[in-house]
Design an enzyme around this catalytic site. Structure first.
Site, PDB file in Angstrom:
ATOM      1  N   ASP A 170      -1.160   8.558   5.093  1.00  0.00           N
ATOM      2  CA  ASP A 170      -1.402   7.683   6.239  1.00  0.00           C
ATOM      3  C   ASP A 170      -1.886   6.324   5.739  1.00  0.00           C
ATOM      4  O   ASP A 170      -2.795   6.240   4.899  1.00  0.00           O
ATOM      5  CB  ASP A 170      -2.446   8.302   7.164  1.00  0.00           C
ATOM      6  CG  ASP A 170      -2.572   7.540   8.476  1.00  0.00           C
ATOM      7  OD1 ASP A 170      -1.789   7.839   9.395  1.00  0.00           O
ATOM      8  OD2 ASP A 170      -3.432   6.654   8.566  1.00  0.00           O
ATOM      9  N   GLU A 213       2.379   5.278  11.395  1.00  0.00           N
ATOM     10  CA  GLU A 213       2.193   4.920   9.987  1.00  0.00           C
ATOM     11  C   GLU A 213       1.929   6.146   9.119  1.00  0.00           C
ATOM     12  O   GLU A 213       1.412   6.043   8.014  1.00  0.00           O
ATOM     13  CB  GLU A 213       1.036   3.930   9.843  1.00  0.00           C
ATOM     14  CG  GLU A 213      -0.328   4.456  10.201  1.00  0.00           C
ATOM     15  CD  GLU A 213      -0.683   4.341  11.672  1.00  0.00           C
ATOM     16  OE1 GLU A 213      -1.885   4.404  11.987  1.00  0.00           O
ATOM     17  OE2 GLU A 213       0.241   4.183  12.504  1.00  0.00           O
TER      18      GLU A 213
END
Length: 306
Positions: A170, A213
Site C-alpha cells: 500500500d 493505491e
C-alpha cells in the site's frame, strides 16, 4: 485500505504505421463508461465536458471542448484544443497526433483505446474480454481475477502440500500525494509502480491492483522468509525510484504485509485435510496479511511486517 472498485484492461503496444481508416472507434478502458464504444464514422468527433460535444466526459479536469479526432482521408488525427490539463497518447502529451491501432488516449482520468481496421467488432469483443481480468490504468490484474486465481492456488497448495505466500502493498500517504500534486500525477505513480513491480517478479507470480493505491502479490511455492525478501526489495526499489511528473519530483514510499499459507492454516481449526480443502477462505488469508500491513503503517510506514 484501498478503494475496492477497480478498472481493468491490458494496453498492448501499438504497431508502426498509419491506421486503416475504413472503420474505427474508441473504447473506454478506464472511466465511468467502462467498455462503451464510440464510433468515429463522422468527419470529426469532439471530446470534452460540454453537453454539446460528441463524446461527453463529465470530469472537472476535462475542458469543455478538450480534443477532437478528425478523419483525414488516410488517417485519424487527434488534436488537443488547448485544454487546461492536456491530452495524452500512450502517456505522452500531444498537440496533434496521427492515431494508430491500439493507441491509448488519456483525457483526464478517462482512458480510451483506439481501434481501427477491417474487423473492429472482433477487436472490440477481445478488448471487452480483457476488461474482465485487468486494470485499465496500471495493466496489472484486477481484484476479481486475482481472487479467482488465488482460490485455485490455495486449493493446489493445500492438496499438494506446497508453499504459498501473499504480499499486500500500500502506498504511504497517497491521498496527500493526490491532493498536493493532482490526480494525473497520482495516476502516473500508480502506473509506474505497477511497471516496476511487474518487471521484478516471476512468470508464475500473480500481481494485481487490489483497489485504489493497494496492490497484492501472490507467490506460489515461496516460503515466507523469501517472500519477506521480495517485499523488502520492492520497498527499497520504490523508495529509491525518482518519480517525476510534469518536471516535479514526487517522493513515494510503500508499506507491506506478508504471510504464508501455513501460518493461515495454523490459525484455523481443521480436523482433516478434507475439511481444509472444503472450508478454506481466501479472505481470511488476505485479512491476516492486511493486519500486518496495518501494523507496518502504524509503526511508521515505509517498512515490511510479517
Amino acid at each position: 485500505m484501498g478503494n475496492d472498485s477497480t478498472v481493468v484492461t491490458v494496453i498492448s503496444d501499438a504497431p508502426e504505421g498509419p491506421s486503416n481508416p475504413r472503420e474505427a472507434c474508441l473504447v473506454v478502458i478506464n472511466g465511468v463508461d467502462l467498455g462503451k464504444k464510440f464510433s468515429l464514422a463522422q468527419d470529426s468527433t469532439m471530446i470534452g465536458r460540454s453537453s454539446k460535444v460528441d463524446i461527453q466526459v463529465d470530469e472537472d479536469s476535462i475542458s469543455r471542448n478538450h480534443a477532437v479526432i478528425e478523419n483525414r482521408e488516410e488517417n485519424y488525427v487527434l488534436q488537443d484544443l488547448e485544454s487546461t490539463n492536456g491530452t495524452f497518447v500512450n502517456d505522452r502529451p500531444v498537440t496533434e497526433e496521427t492515431l494508430r491501432d491500439g493507441d491509448q488516449i488519456k483525457i483526464g482520468s478517462t482512458i480510451f483505446k483506439f481501434l481501427s481496421g477491417s474487423n473492429i467488432e472482433s477487436a472490440y469483443h477481445d478488448e471487452i474480454y480483457q476488461l474482465t481480468t485487468t486494470d485499465g490504468l496500471t495493466g496489472a490484474y484486477n481484484k476479481r481475477h486475482f481472487l479467482k486465481e488465488m482460490e485455485g492456488e490455495m486449493s493446489r497448495s493445500i492438496r499438494y502440500d506446497r508453499d504459498l505466500s501473499l504480499v499486500m502493498l500500500d502506498l504511504d500517504g497517497f491521498k496527500e500525494t493526490n491532493d498536493t500534486y493532482g490526480h494525473l500525477a497520482g495516476d502516473y505513480i500508480l502506473k509506474r509502480i505497477s511497471q516496476l513491480i511487474s518487471g521484478r517478479i516471476r512468470r508464475d507470480d500473480l500481481f494485481a491492483r487490489y483497489g485504489g493505491e493497494e496492490f497484492v502479490l501472490l507467490l506460489p511455492e515461496v516460503q515466507k522468509e523469501h517472500a519477506m525478501e521480495v517485499a523488502e526489495n520492492i520497498r527499497k526499489m520504490v523508495d529509491e525510484e525518482k518519480f517525476k511528473f510534469d518536471g516535479v519530483e514526487i517522493p513515494i514510499t510503500l508499506s507491506a504485509g506478508v504471510a504464508d499459507l501455513q501460518e493461515y492454516l495454523s490459525n484455523e481449526s481443521y480436523a482433516t485435510e478434507e475439511e481444509i480443502s472444503r472450508e478454506f477462505d481466501c479472505f481470511d488469508f488476505i485479512k491476516l496479511v492486511d493486519d500486518r500491513l496495518y501494523r507496518a503503517k502504524s509503526e511508521g510506514r515505509n517498512r515490511v511486517c510479517g
